[in-house]
Scaffold this motif. Structure first.
Motif, short mmCIF file in Angstrom:
data_model
loop_
_atom_site.label_atom_id
_atom_site.label_comp_id
_atom_site.label_asym_id
_atom_site.label_seq_id
_atom_site.Cartn_x
_atom_site.Cartn_y
_atom_site.Cartn_z
N ASP A 375 0.84 -1.21 0.00
CA ASP A 375 0.00 0.00 0.00
C ASP A 375 0.87 1.26 0.00
O ASP A 375 0.59 2.23 -0.73
CB ASP A 375 -0.91 0.02 1.23
CG ASP A 375 -1.91 -1.12 1.25
OD1 ASP A 375 -2.27 -1.61 0.16
OD2 ASP A 375 -2.33 -1.53 2.35
N ILE A 376 1.89 1.25 0.84
CA ILE A 376 2.76 2.43 0.96
C ILE A 376 3.56 2.64 -0.32
O ILE A 376 3.72 3.78 -0.79
CB ILE A 376 3.68 2.28 2.18
CG1 ILE A 376 2.83 2.27 3.46
CG2 ILE A 376 4.72 3.40 2.24
CD1 ILE A 376 3.56 1.83 4.69
N ASN A 377 4.05 1.55 -0.91
CA ASN A 377 4.79 1.68 -2.17
C ASN A 377 3.90 2.27 -3.27
O ASN A 377 4.35 3.11 -4.06
CB ASN A 377 5.33 0.32 -2.60
CG ASN A 377 6.53 -0.10 -1.77
OD1 ASN A 377 7.24 0.74 -1.21
ND2 ASN A 377 6.78 -1.39 -1.69
N ALA A 378 2.65 1.82 -3.31
CA ALA A 378 1.74 2.34 -4.33
C ALA A 378 1.50 3.84 -4.13
O ALA A 378 1.49 4.62 -5.09
CB ALA A 378 0.41 1.58 -4.28
N LYS A 379 1.31 4.26 -2.87
CA LYS A 379 1.14 5.68 -2.59
C LYS A 379 2.40 6.47 -2.95
O LYS A 379 2.33 7.58 -3.48
CB LYS A 379 0.82 5.88 -1.11
CG LYS A 379 -0.64 5.65 -0.74
CD LYS A 379 -1.48 6.83 -1.23
CE LYS A 379 -2.90 6.73 -0.73
NZ LYS A 379 -3.73 7.87 -1.19
N ASP A 380 3.57 5.89 -2.64
CA ASP A 380 4.83 6.55 -2.97
C ASP A 380 4.96 6.77 -4.48
O ASP A 380 5.43 7.82 -4.92
CB ASP A 380 6.02 5.73 -2.46
CG ASP A 380 6.24 5.90 -0.96
OD1 ASP A 380 5.67 6.86 -0.39
OD2 ASP A 380 6.96 5.09 -0.37
N HIS A 381 4.54 5.76 -5.25
CA HIS A 381 4.61 5.90 -6.72
C HIS A 381 3.76 7.07 -7.19
O HIS A 381 4.19 7.89 -8.02
CB HIS A 381 4.13 4.60 -7.38
CG HIS A 381 5.08 3.46 -7.19
ND1 HIS A 381 4.74 2.16 -7.50
CD2 HIS A 381 6.35 3.41 -6.73
CE1 HIS A 381 5.75 1.36 -7.23
NE2 HIS A 381 6.75 2.11 -6.76
N GLU A 382 2.54 7.17 -6.65
CA GLU A 382 1.66 8.27 -7.04
C GLU A 382 2.27 9.62 -6.68
O GLU A 382 2.28 10.55 -7.48
CB GLU A 382 0.30 8.11 -6.34
CG GLU A 382 -0.48 6.87 -6.75
CD GLU A 382 -1.75 6.72 -5.94
OE1 GLU A 382 -2.12 7.70 -5.23
OE2 GLU A 382 -2.39 5.66 -5.99
N ARG A 383 2.77 9.72 -5.44
CA ARG A 383 3.33 11.00 -4.99
C ARG A 383 4.60 11.37 -5.76
O ARG A 383 4.82 12.54 -6.09
CB ARG A 383 3.61 10.94 -3.49
CG ARG A 383 2.36 10.99 -2.62
CD ARG A 383 2.69 11.12 -1.17
NE ARG A 383 3.20 9.89 -0.60
CZ ARG A 383 2.49 9.05 0.16
NH1 ARG A 383 1.24 9.33 0.45
NH2 ARG A 383 3.03 7.96 0.66
N LEU A 384 5.43 10.38 -6.05
CA LEU A 384 6.66 10.65 -6.78
C LEU A 384 6.37 11.16 -8.19
O LEU A 384 7.01 12.10 -8.66
CB LEU A 384 7.52 9.39 -6.85
CG LEU A 384 8.34 9.05 -5.59
CD1 LEU A 384 8.97 7.68 -5.73
CD2 LEU A 384 9.40 10.10 -5.34
N LEU A 385 5.39 10.54 -8.84
CA LEU A 385 5.04 10.99 -10.19
C LEU A 385 4.54 12.43 -10.17
O LEU A 385 4.92 13.24 -11.03
CB LEU A 385 3.98 10.06 -10.79
CG LEU A 385 4.47 8.67 -11.22
CD1 LEU A 385 3.29 7.80 -11.64
CD2 LEU A 385 5.47 8.80 -12.37
#
Length: 571
Positions: A375-385
């Motif tokens: 879950d956290i990795n998926a959120k990180d991907h969104e925020r990084l983009l």
């Protein structure tokens, strides 16, 4: 125009501040039947109370030209804590700035001599805490002979904190014809008695029904194993990545422990509790306002009155003692029309208690599992983009360095390095004991590798809310094993049986004996012992007598080690 009945100078101040409409409590104190009357107001934290009583008392303070006359003090506002008093002063300063009003703040921990000089110079409105105001009154520095309005903000909190005698002495020193406004989240008997003594035919205004649970706050309840609490805090912070977050603990010891753990993991965090001086508290709050810190760990008392515009996440690390405390804590976010999230971390054994508290408070909460690494990795991907694709301004030096990098690395390698750099600045998420592909062994049958096993018994069962989700990490912690080394778990009414491979049974038993009776390892007196034979044979053995079984609810018997309770006076 929504402010047509207000003095023009206050209307201008509201408009410049961005107000387009009044909140329910602000509109309520301006109703025709409330004008000029004593008021007893029930309103939740964050509902706009300060502006409400600032508007309500304007008719008694302002002259025909809408300005404050050169005499005073005309209004006295009493608040339970320094932070709340300072916040009230800041709000009234912008509201009354155009009227020429002078506002003096008198709170403990500040230079009393400077406050006396400010009072002597002249003040229209005085804001302070009960102890410091009483001190100035006794020394003759505070003259209340011309007072027209007295306001008690968060009156219930002041009585809870033991300020009744101070309040009575201050109010007894004011003119009898003054107007008295009392604001309180609740109206218990002590507040009603205080109102009866110091108010005359008060108008009762309540907006609690409209604001109950804070309409701008989304409540979530996260269930977890007791041993996972601190790691769940880390994962919640990483999942939400709030601009500012506040974490509530029950005692100063627990604040200190959690704050140290977050700093160690790389979070920019500050702490607020009774052991911090006023200078330390001021520095911590300024760090949060400047965004040099993003996380505040606090006790209930220390966090009263704090208003941080960027605060969007509140985490109840340790459960509040009642619904009112829950709402006071949660009210730090979701203020002034902004959205916020309040998360309760609920150990499995305490779910029923929390469900009952939420139901009694009429709060709708979403029950969810803790954020996983995925879950956290998926959120990180969104925020990084989002972050990396935002337009940026670059100068010639930046372009030259970028061109030089492209000579030696491909665009893909440079982009990957940039992503890695961003990730490296984030604290690592935690793997939870209570999560995984196989969070609890099956209730029947054997898993591969468990053909030769030894059965063990725990003197806790369904009657004590036993559940594999929190029993599993408890067994791991007591026996110093991993969850993969635990076989089937069978829970009966008053006991629990579980399998351990014979190859590790002696080591497990030795660890259980070693951890019994130690702080954190004892788990409130739960007994673990080996069993001879198969479960059916074991279940025919006499049950534990009530006197031999640990007493008290599981909520009090399964506290996580990182969050030990100490004397409530340390809050």
């Amino acid at each position: 125009m929504p402010f047509s009945n207000l003095p023009p100078l206050l209307t201008e101040a509201l408009t410049e501040r961005g107000y387009t409409a009044l909140t329910p409590v602000q509109a309520g104190v301006l109703e025709s039947e409330a004008l000029g009357r004593d008021l007893l107001v029930s309103a939740q934290t964050g509902s706009g109370k300060t502006v409400a009583f600032g508007l309500a008392m304007a008719a008694q303070l302002l002259d025909e030209e809408g300005r404050l006359p050169q005499q005073g003090p005309l209004a006295l506002i009493i608040a339970p804590t320094r932070e709340l008093a300072l916040q009230v002063s800041r709000e009234l300063m912008w509201l009354y700035a155009k009227t020429g009003g002078r506002i003096v703040t008198c709170v403990g921990g500040m230079d009393a001599s400077k406050e006396r000089r400010a009072l002597n110079y002249g003040a229209h409105i005085v804001v302070g805490t009960p102890g410091r105001l009483r001190d100035h009154l006794e020394r003759g520095a505070l003259d209340l002979s011309k007072l027209r309005v007295a306001v008690l903000d968060e009156a219930d909190e002041m009585l809870d904190m033991g300020f009744r005698e101070d309040l009575e002495q201050i109010l007894d020193g004011t003119p009898g014809e003054r107007r008295t406004l009392m604001f309180s989240a609740t109206i218990p008997k002590p507040i009603a008695a205080l109102a009866k003594r110091y108010q005359r035919d008060a108008v009762r205004i309540s907006t609690v029904g409209e604001d109950r649970g804070h309409g701008d706050i989304a409540y979530q309840a996260v269930t977890c194993a007791p041993a996972d609490i601190e790691n769940v805090v880390v994962n919640l912070l990483r999942f939400h990545e709030a601009e500012t977050a506040m974490l509530f603990c029950a005692t100063r010891d627990n604040v200190r422990h959690l704050h140290a753990g977050l700093i160690e993991r790389g979070f920019s965090a500050v702490a607020l509790s009774g052991e911090h001086s006023q200078n330390e508290r001021n520095a911590a709050l300024q760090a949060l306002r400047d965004q040099r810190a993003r996380v505040c760990v606090a006790t209930d008392v220390a966090a009263r009155g704090i208003d941080l515009p960027t605060l969007s996440l509140v985490i109840h690390v340790e459960l509040p003692r009642d619904a009112e405390t829950l709402q006071h804590r949660s009210g730090r976010t979701g203020r002034a029309g902004k959205k916020g999230t309040a998360v309760l971390i609920v150990p499995y054994p305490r779910r029923r208690r929390v469900e009952s508290m939420l139901k009694g408070a009429r709060i709708n909460s979403e029950w969810i599992n803790p954020p996983t690494l995925e879950d956290i990795n998926a959120k990180d991907h969104e925020r990084l983009l989002v972050t990396l694709l935002e337009p940026v301004e670059v100068d010639d030096d930046d372009r030259a360095l970028g061109a030089k990098l492209l000579e030696t690395r491909s665009p893909e390698d440079i982009a990957a390095a940039l992503v890695r750099l961003h990730r490296a600045r984030m604290p690592a998420a935690e793997e939870l004991l209570g999560q995984g592909n196989d969070p609890a062994p099956r209730q029947d049958g054997h898993r591969p590798g468990f053909e030769d096993i030894v059965w063990f018994r725990m003197d806790i069962g369904r009657r004590q809310n036993a559940d594999p989700r929190w029993l599993l990490p408890l067994i791991c912690r007591r026996g110093h094993i991993t969850k993969s080394e635990i076989g089937a778990i069978r829970i009966s009414a008053s006991e629990t049986l579980f399998q351990i491979p014979r190859a590790v049974a002696n080591r497990f038993n030795a660890s259980v004996l070693r951890t019994a009776g130690t702080e954190g390892g004892d788990e409130g007196g739960i007994k673990i012992e080996s069993v001879q034979g198969e479960p059916r044979e074991a279940e025919r053995r006499p049950r534990l007598t009530p006197s031999a079984r640990p007493s008290g609810p599981p909520a009090a018997r399964h506290k996580p080690k990182p969050h030990r309770r100490t004397n409530d006076r340390q809050r």
